[in-house]
Design an enzyme around this catalytic site. Structure first.
Site, PDB file in Angstrom:
ATOM      1  N   ASP A  26      25.880   1.421   0.115  1.00 52.77           N
ATOM      2  CA  ASP A  26      26.942   1.679   1.075  1.00 52.77           C
ATOM      3  C   ASP A  26      28.277   1.570   0.339  1.00 52.77           C
ATOM      4  O   ASP A  26      28.356   0.986  -0.747  1.00 52.77           O
ATOM      5  CB  ASP A  26      26.860   0.662   2.213  1.00 52.77           C
ATOM      6  N   ASP A  28      32.022   1.381   2.156  1.00 51.89           N
ATOM      7  CA  ASP A  28      32.970   0.493   2.825  1.00 51.89           C
ATOM      8  C   ASP A  28      32.368  -0.898   2.978  1.00 51.89           C
ATOM      9  O   ASP A  28      31.312  -1.062   3.598  1.00 51.89           O
ATOM     10  CB  ASP A  28      33.346   1.035   4.213  1.00 51.89           C
TER      11      ASP A  28
END
Length: 342
Positions: A26, A28
């Site tokens: 991922d 963010d």
């Protein structure tokens, strides 16, 4: 240990970047927050890549194109090419293309990332409900997305046009704190229309399928900061996961995680990719990891010992998850977490 019955974080005698061929990362809250690199992220990723691990950057944020994301990562010093980036815009565009003829018009409520992904699938992005779209697709459009865009979506959906959403993350991290995500915008349209979108992003299968198709991963490790997208997505895909505590999930939320939100491994940040993971062992009346032992005392989690905070947290997870079983954790963890400074 199966994901269905996980009651403690797993251990690995081999460093994770050697035990798995591909990290599904991922962005963010894991690699950066508010556009700035998170501490230890860049050097950890470079070391893992140099050692032979394939890095794939998997994001529910549909705003930017893979090329733009890769350029940003490169500016931060992380190794990335456009082909290394997989977005929910790509996943939802494939989902739409499987249901509509080539050349179909799609009303876009979002950013350039959605438009580029739709064109790659032979679909034509349009801007207004009066452009005769065959579908509506909604993705994060940035903090300045005009309210009128939601109106265009509602006009088309209320005429019976099928609705798709890149993802339904209610929040996203920023440099100033937590802000509304695409899921909050989806709720606006849902309330106004009473309709339900087809959703592609994490934790749902279309995103996992898109990632595996594009990376060819054989031994994948999902790395994320969110229990309800990254870790649940790994659970749904049947692959292992590493939760890092640099984003939206804090220690208290982790202790209360239900079975499908319990990660395989837990660490403070991306340095966890470069090390083995210590085993959590059963002790008389509790669990031990490193220099810590954790147990349940009444309705509270008790923690004793000293050493690295992640070891104490792993032991606490084992105590909390065992006590909770298949339900949500309800134990008072405050004093135990305070000992760890978390």
């Amino acid at each position: 240990m199966s994901e269905q019955s996980r009651t403690r974080p797993s251990g690995s005698t081999t460093a994770l970047h050697e035990a798995y061929d591909t990290a599904l990362l991922d962005l963010d809250g894991v690699v950066y927050a508010g556009g700035e690199a998170i501490a230890h992220a860049v050097e950890s990723l470079r070391t893992a890549r140099e050692a032979g691990m394939h890095l794939a950057y998997v994001t529910n944020n549909a705003l930017r194109t893979p090329a733009a994301v890769a350029a940003h990562l490169t500016e931060l010093g992380a190794p990335a090419e456009p082909a290394d980036v997989i977005t929910s815009a790509q996943a939802v565009s494939r989902l739409i293309a499987e249901q509509l003829p080539a050349g179909s018009k799609v009303l876009v409520i979002g950013g350039e990332g959605l438009r580029v992904a739709l064109r790659e699938r032979g679909l034509e992005p349009v801007e207004r409900a009066d452009d005769d779209p065959a579908a509506v697709v909604q993705g994060y459009g940035g903090p300045d997305l005009a309210w009128g865009r939601f109106a265009e979506a509602c006009y088309a959906i209320n005429r019976g046009v099928p609705w798709f959403a890149s993802n339904t993350d209610l929040t996203i991290p920023s440099a100033r704190g937590i802000m509304p995500g695409n899921g909050a915008a989806v709720e606006v349209v849902r309330i106004a229309t009473g309709a339900e979108p087809q959703v592609a992003g994490k934790p749902l299968p279309p995103m996992h399928r898109e990632t595996i198709l594009r990376t060819g991963a054989k031994r994948a490790l999902v790395v994320g900061d969110r229990l309800d997208t990254d870790i649940e997505g790994a659970f749904n895909g049947g692959v292992d996961s590493l939760l890092v505590l640099t984003g939206v999930t804090d220690a208290a939320r982790l202790l209360a995680a239900g079975p499908n939100h319990r990660p395989t491994y837990v660490d403070e940040d991306l340095r966890g990719l470069l090390t083995g993971q210590p085993e959590v062992t059963g002790t008389e009346g509790g669990f031990g990891c490193g220099g810590w032992t954790a147990s349940v005392a009444g309705n509270a989690l008790a923690l004793e010992g000293d050493g690295a905070a992640p070891d104490g947290l792993r032991a606490l997870c084992a105590a909390a998850w065992t006590e909770a079983g298949d339900g949500a954790g309800t134990l008072d963890a405050g004093k135990a977490l305070a000992r760890l400074g978390l």
